[in-house]
Design an enzyme around this catalytic site. Structure first.
Site, PDB file in Angstrom:
ATOM      1  N   HIS A   1       1.026  -1.169  -0.214  1.00  0.00           N
ATOM      2  CA  HIS A   1      -0.129   0.064   0.156  1.00  0.00           C
ATOM      3  C   HIS A   1       0.730   1.659   0.054  1.00  0.00           C
ATOM      4  O   HIS A   1       1.891   1.576   0.746  1.00  0.00           O
ATOM      5  CB  HIS A   1      -1.312  -0.146   1.208  1.00  0.00           C
ATOM      6  CG  HIS A   1      -2.088   1.230   1.168  1.00  0.00           C
ATOM      7  ND1 HIS A   1      -1.937   1.787   1.456  1.00  0.00           N
ATOM      8  CD2 HIS A   1      -3.409   0.800   0.814  1.00  0.00           C
ATOM      9  CE1 HIS A   1      -3.048   2.523   1.287  1.00  0.00           C
ATOM     10  NE2 HIS A   1      -3.875   1.804   0.877  1.00  0.00           N
TER      11      HIS A   1
ATOM     12  N   ASP B   1      -7.828  -5.152   0.119  1.00  0.00           N
ATOM     13  CA  ASP B   1      -8.298  -5.863  -1.036  1.00  0.00           C
ATOM     14  C   ASP B   1      -8.098  -7.633  -1.345  1.00  0.00           C
ATOM     15  O   ASP B   1      -8.762  -8.836  -2.149  1.00  0.00           O
ATOM     16  CB  ASP B   1      -7.892  -5.462  -2.594  1.00  0.00           C
ATOM     17  CG  ASP B   1      -8.640  -4.551  -2.741  1.00  0.00           C
ATOM     18  OD1 ASP B   1      -9.598  -4.074  -2.929  1.00  0.00           O
ATOM     19  OD2 ASP B   1      -7.868  -3.396  -3.580  1.00  0.00           O
TER      20      ASP B   1
END
Ligand code: ACO
Length: 422
Positions: free
Chosen positions: A300, A357
């Protein structure tokens, strides 16, 4: 330190420092070019703030995510998606009466304009659902011409917020049903947001499972200046309509490095399953710099410790599968992969952890949502965040059209040569 000092050509220049409410520091370089002739370059905006915002706070090092000051963990446990949407937009938790009125308002947008339904039907069945979602969102502008104004009245802003939440829920279900060749199911305004959505999708809608879906939507509702939200703001800054701005946000979300990762994660897990369930090869490929393959659902830009949403989702995943009585080998593969990656020096040294996700797809799959719809589910969750951020942008007096500069590195001036002489 009250000023940020920069030395250029032996001259010391001072720039104002901004400090956010969570002590985040920024230097305001608005006058840098005028003072020095320099611009800044920051590929991917790693160090660049595009705005000041009061909506969402996140601390990537500490794994903190708060909407309007409320920790995501508390909202996921105690709130509802529609209440969180209200909070994001109006900056406060609603009273019972305000919430009930808002729920009714959202539910009142219970049908789609006829041409919208027809447009969805006319799109080739090979079209990705995100392409349909984006096209349909901008096409809605035709039905609400008075709401295309970039500076809506307060009443129009409230209308836009409720209508987009209500209509996008129906659009998502209509895309799903139409692509499968199934008849549309009418919205039932007496049901809760998620129960109605599940009913329109043709999914079993027990209260527990609807709650699990609600939590997923809450976790996706906003995430400050990510790629799609920044896109909404950039497009909105040109005075484009709300429909154009949100449609552009949907397009940005579609990319596999952003929201499209949820579809890619599931496809990756299915590949591993087909190859016998061994995660080792996927890990080795992800580490190989000559291979473009990445471990989808890992890493991320901002979270360099853990993604607090992934923690909640991982837990929700176990609960949903147990409630639905689903046994999914992909969940075991995902857990094995996560364990191996977290113990691997490559991932440890780069602070790569599962993101939102990684596990969401397994829940969507258990609910019976096809893989290519996963990113539209993300868009459904992110809708209130995009809308609230657009409203904040439009209400900020410092807003200017987003127009970065560049360092030109092409040819210098040269004479045009006639085609016969080239
Ligand atoms: N698999 C393997 N290596 C990775 C991964 C990954 N998933 N993510 C990052 N890395 C490596 C990079 O190759 C780079 O290695 P290097 O230092 O040897 O060059 C290092 O980790 C830093 O990564 P960057 O790509 O520079 O980090 P950035 O902040 O630009 O990218 C991103 C973040 C796009 C999320 C990236 O981690 C990624 O591509 N992940 C997979 C896609 C994904 O899951 N996206 C969803 C993000 S969450 C969301 O948008 C909702």
């Amino acid at each position: 330190m009250s000023k940020f000092k920069i030395e250029v050509d032996g001259k010391t220049l001072e720039y104002p420092i901004l400090v956010g409410s969570e002590n985040e520091k920024a230097v305001d370089i608005a006058k840098l070019r005028a003072d020095t002739g320099f611009i800044t370059i920051d590929h991917g905006f790693l160090n660049t703030g595009s705005c000041a915002s009061a909506i969402t706070f996140l601390d990537g090092e500490l794994g903190i995510l708060r909407y309007r000051g409320y920790p995501i963990e508390q909202l996921a446990e105690k709130s509802s998606f529609v209440e969180v949407a209200y909070l994001l937009n109006w900056g406060k938790l609603p009273t019972s009466a305000e919430l009930s009125a808002f729920e009714k308002k959202v539910a009142s947008f219970s049908t789609l304009p006829e041409y919208i339904t027809k447009m969805i039907q006319l799109m080739p069945k090979t079209t990705h659902p995100m392409a349909i979602a984006s096209a349909i969102t901008v096409a809605l502008s035709g039905h609400y011409p008075e709401l295309n104004n970039p500076n809506p009245t307060p009443a129009q802003k409230d209308e836009i917020f409720a209508l987009m939440l209500g209509q996008f829920k129906i659009i998502t279900a209509a895309i799903h049903r139409t692509l499968r060749g199934e008849a549309l199911v009418a919205s039932n305004p007496t049901l809760s947001y998620c129960e109605d959505f599940m009913s329109m999708m043709g999914m079993k809608a027990s209260k527990d499972v609807a709650k699990a879906l609600d939590v997923l939507l809450i976790l996706h509702a906003d995430h400050e200046q990510n790629c799609s939200t920044s896109t909404v703001r950039v497009v909105g800054s040109s005075n484009a309509s709300i429909f154009a701005s949100i449609s552009a946000g949907i397009d940005a979300l579609w990319g596999p490095l952003h929201g499209g990762a949820n579809q890619e994660v599931l496809e990756m897990l299915e590949e591993i399953q087909k190859a016998g369930g061994d995660a080792h090869k996927a890990l080795e490929r992800a580490k190989d710099k000559n291979d473009t393959f990445k471990l989808m659902g890992f890493g991320h830009r901002v979270y360099k410790n853990f993604d607090p949403r992934a923690k909640i989702i991982k837990k929700a995943c176990d609960t949903v599968l147990a409630q639905l009585g689903v046994k999914d080998q992909l969940l075991d593969i995902a857990k094995g992969l996560e364990e191996k990656a977290l113990a691997d020096d490559y991932f440890k040294s780069r602070n790569l952890y599962p993101n939102v996700d990684f596990y969401s797809g397994i829940i969507y799959r258990a609910l019976g949502i096809p893989t290519n719809m996963f990113t539209v589910m993300f868009a459904l969750g992110r809708m209130p965040g995009w809308l609230a951020q657009w409203k904040e942008l439009r209400e900020t007096k410092e807003t200017k059209i987003a127009r970065p500069r560049q360092v030109y590195n092409g040819e210098t001036v040269r004479e045009y040569v006639d085609a016969s002489k080239r």
